[in-house]
Scaffold this motif. Structure first.
Motif, PDB file in Angstrom:
ATOM      1  N   HIS A   1     -13.267  -0.583 -23.802  1.00 22.72           N
ATOM      2  CA  HIS A   1     -12.857   0.795 -23.491  1.00 22.72           C
ATOM      3  C   HIS A   1     -12.925   1.118 -21.996  1.00 22.72           C
ATOM      4  O   HIS A   1     -12.469   2.167 -21.582  1.00 22.72           O
ATOM      5  N   THR A   2     -13.576   0.253 -21.207  1.00 20.98           N
ATOM      6  CA  THR A   2     -13.808   0.595 -19.801  1.00 20.98           C
ATOM      7  C   THR A   2     -12.657   0.111 -18.926  1.00 20.98           C
ATOM      8  O   THR A   2     -12.392  -1.091 -18.842  1.00 20.98           O
ATOM      9  N   THR A   3     -12.010   1.058 -18.266  1.00 20.97           N
ATOM     10  CA  THR A   3     -10.921   0.671 -17.342  1.00 20.97           C
ATOM     11  C   THR A   3     -11.258   1.045 -15.898  1.00 20.97           C
ATOM     12  O   THR A   3     -10.576   0.615 -14.982  1.00 20.97           O
ATOM     13  N   LYS A   4     -12.312   1.914 -15.715  1.00 18.83           N
ATOM     14  CA  LYS A   4     -12.668   2.367 -14.362  1.00 18.83           C
ATOM     15  C   LYS A   4     -14.173   2.216 -14.186  1.00 18.83           C
ATOM     16  O   LYS A   4     -14.898   2.110 -15.167  1.00 18.83           O
TER      17      LYS A   4
ATOM     18  N   TRP B   1     -17.904   3.457 -13.822  1.00 18.85           N
ATOM     19  CA  TRP B   1     -18.651   4.658 -14.224  1.00 18.85           C
ATOM     20  C   TRP B   1     -20.122   4.464 -13.912  1.00 18.85           C
ATOM     21  O   TRP B   1     -20.657   3.377 -14.087  1.00 18.85           O
TER      22      TRP B   1
ATOM     23  N   VAL C   1     -18.692   6.455 -22.353  1.00 16.46           N
ATOM     24  CA  VAL C   1     -17.529   5.789 -21.755  1.00 16.46           C
ATOM     25  C   VAL C   1     -16.241   6.298 -22.401  1.00 16.46           C
ATOM     26  O   VAL C   1     -15.249   6.577 -21.714  1.00 16.46           O
ATOM     27  N   LYS C   2     -16.256   6.446 -23.728  1.00 16.28           N
ATOM     28  CA  LYS C   2     -15.044   6.940 -24.411  1.00 16.28           C
ATOM     29  C   LYS C   2     -14.666   8.323 -23.899  1.00 16.28           C
ATOM     30  O   LYS C   2     -13.506   8.604 -23.646  1.00 16.28           O
TER      31      LYS C   2
ATOM     32  N   GLU D   1     -13.373   8.047 -20.213  1.00 16.31           N
ATOM     33  CA  GLU D   1     -12.050   7.420 -20.111  1.00 16.31           C
ATOM     34  C   GLU D   1     -10.933   8.372 -20.542  1.00 16.31           C
ATOM     35  O   GLU D   1      -9.822   8.290 -20.040  1.00 16.31           O
ATOM     36  N   ARG D   2     -11.254   9.295 -21.468  1.00 13.22           N
ATOM     37  CA  ARG D   2     -10.187  10.217 -21.874  1.00 13.22           C
ATOM     38  C   ARG D   2     -10.302  11.568 -21.169  1.00 13.22           C
ATOM     39  O   ARG D   2      -9.608  12.516 -21.511  1.00 13.22           O
TER      40      ARG D   2
END
Ligand code: SF4
Length: 370
Positions: free
Chosen positions: A23-26, A28, A233-234, A237-238
Motif C-alpha cells: 500500500h505504500t507509494t510515498k 511516511w 498508511v491506508k 495514501e488516500r
C-alpha cells in the motif's frame, strides 16, 4: 494464550508487513506515542519488517521519562525528612534528579519504599500514624484513576498523614504540542491503547480535524502495531484523516466512564512541565482545592526547585521524535542502564533503554545506527 499468541503470530505479522509495503507509494513518518509500544517494535524488529519509506519515530509516552527533574528533586528532598516515608513505583528510584536519585537517598538512610499500587501507600500510612507518608504519583491517564481512588480512600479513612506529590501528564495536549511545533515531521500517530481504554478516543477527533492527520488507537503486541501501521498508511495514501480504533478488544469510543469520573472529582487539568520538552499548557493534572490536605506540594514547605538536564543528554529531541537514541553521543558509552544520564535510559518503557536492549550493536555503524 488467548489474546496473546494470535497477536504474536509471525505468519500474520509477515502478511501485514507485506500489505503495508503493497500500500505504500510515498514516504511516511509515523509516531507511536507509548514507550510500551516502542519496546514491542524494537523487541520484535517491526521497524525492520517495514518498507524503507515508512519511518517509525518514538514519542513521549514513557511516564517515567517525562516526569520533570524538579519532581524527582522534590521527592529526594521529602525523603530526607526523618519523619517522612517516601513511597514510589520501583522504576522511579533510579531516575536521575539533578544531583542524585531516590535509590541513593535510600542507600544513605532515607525511608523510601516501593509499591505496586497507590492503595499500598495508603495502607503504609494507616500502619505508621507517627510518620508522614508521601506517594510519588506519576503517569498518564492510565494511572490517574487509581491514584484518585487512593486519595478518596485516605479521606474516607480520615488519614492526616498521607499526601501525594503529583506529576500527572495527559496524552492529547502532548500530541497537539508536537504537531504545532515547526520541527514536526510526524504525519500519523499510533495512540496508546491503555490510555484510550480509560479515556476512549473522543479527544483525538479534535486533533485529527485541527491538523488534518490520521490517528489510530493501537495495542501492544506485534500484530496490533503492524495492523495499526497498515490502517495509518491506508489513510495517508488516500488522503484521509480520521480516528480509527485497532485495539477494539480493549478500547471503546467513550472509554471507562467511572474511571474518568473519579479522576474528574479528585484532579483538575493544569499546565505541566514535561522532562526534556518543557511546559505544555493544560497537559497535566493537579489535586483539586478540596483535596489540598493530600497535596504534598501544599502540605510541605518545599523550596522552589528549578533544574536542567545534563548538557549531553538529547532526550528532548528523542522524546519529540526528532532524533533516535542511537544519535546520542553518550548512548551505550557514558549512558547505560547501569549509569543512566537521562530518564529514557532508566525506565522499562524508555526509548533509550529499548535501543540499548535490542539495538546497541547499531552504534558500531555510526551516529544514528544506520
Ligand atoms: S542515551 Fe542517555 S544521554 Fe542520550 S538521550 Fe538517551 S538518556 Fe539521554
Amino acid at each position: 494464550m488467548k489474546y496473546i499468541d494470535e497477536y504474536r503470530d509471525e505468519r500474520i505479522a509477515r502478511v501485514l508487513a507485506k500489505e503495508i509495503a503493497d500500500h505504500t507509494t510515498k514516504p511516511w513518518v509515523l509516531m507511536e506515542i507509548c514507550g510500551g509500544q516502542t519496546h514491542t517494535i524494537m523487541r520484535y524488529g517491526l521497524d525492520e519488517l517495514l518498507p524503507s519509506n515508512v519511518e517509525l519515530v518514538h514519542g513521549p509516552g514513557c511516564p517515567v521519562c517525562v516526569t520533570p527533574l524538579e519532581a524527582i528533586d522534590k521527592a529526594i528532598e521529602l525523603a530526607s525528612h526523618p519523619d517522612v516515608i517516601l513511597v514510589s513505583y520501583g522504576d522511579m528510584l533510579r531516575v536521575p534528579g539533578s544531583h542524585s536519585d531516590l535509590s541513593r537517598a535510600k542507600a544513605t538512610g532515607a525511608d523510601v519504599r516501593i509499591v505496586y499500587s497507590p492503595t499500598e501507600a495508603v495502607r503504609i500510612a494507616c500502619a505508621h500514624p507517627d510518620h508522614k507518608v508521601v506517594f510519588l504519583a506519576i503517569g498518564f491517564e492510565t494511572t490517574a484513576p487509581a491514584n484518585a481512588m487512593a486519595v478518596w480512600q485516605a479521606r474516607r479513612e480520615g488519614l492526616t498523614n498521607f499526601s501525594m506529590l503529583v506529576s500527572h501528564v495527559l496524552v492529547p495536549p502532548a500530541i497537539r504540542a508536537l504537531l504545532a511545533s515547526p520541527e514536526n515531521r510526524v504525519q500519523g500517530f499510533i495512540a496508546p491503547g491503555h490510555v484510550c481504554t480509560v479515556m476512549g478516543y473522543t479527544e483525538y477527533e479534535t486533533l485529527v480535524r485541527d491538523f488534518d492527520m490520521p490517528i489510530v488507537v493501537g495495542g501492544f503486541e506485534p500484530v496490533d502495531l503492524l495492523e495499526a501501521i497498515l490502517m495509518l498508511v491506508k489513510q495517508l495514501e488516500r488522503g484521509a484523516a480520521q480516528v480509527e480504533n485497532q485495539y477494539v478488544r480493549s478500547v471503546s469510543y467513550q472509554g471507562n466512564r467511572p474511571a474518568q469520573q473519579i479522576m474528574k472529582e479528585v484532579f483538575e487539568i493544569a499546565d505541566q512541565k514535561w522532562r526534556g520538552i518543557g511546559l505544555i499548557p493544560q497537559s497535566g493534572l493537579r489535586l483539586r482545592a478540596e483535596f489540598a490536605a493530600y497535596d504534598a506540594d501544599k502540605v510541605f514547605d518545599l523550596a522552589l526547585i528549578t533544574a536542567d538536564e545534563p548538557a549531553e543528554c538529547i532526550s528532548a529531541q528523542v522524546l519529540r521524535g526528532l532524533k533516535k537514541p542511537t544519535d546520542c553521543p553518550a548512548f551505550a558509552m557514558r549512558c547505560t542502564p547501569e549509569n543512566p544520564l537521562g530518564a529514557p535510559m532508566v525506565s522499562a518503557e524508555g526509548a533509550c533503554a529499548a535501543y540499548y536492549q535490542y539495538r546497541r550493536h547499531m552504534v558500531a555503524a555510526g551516529p544514528g545506527g544506520r
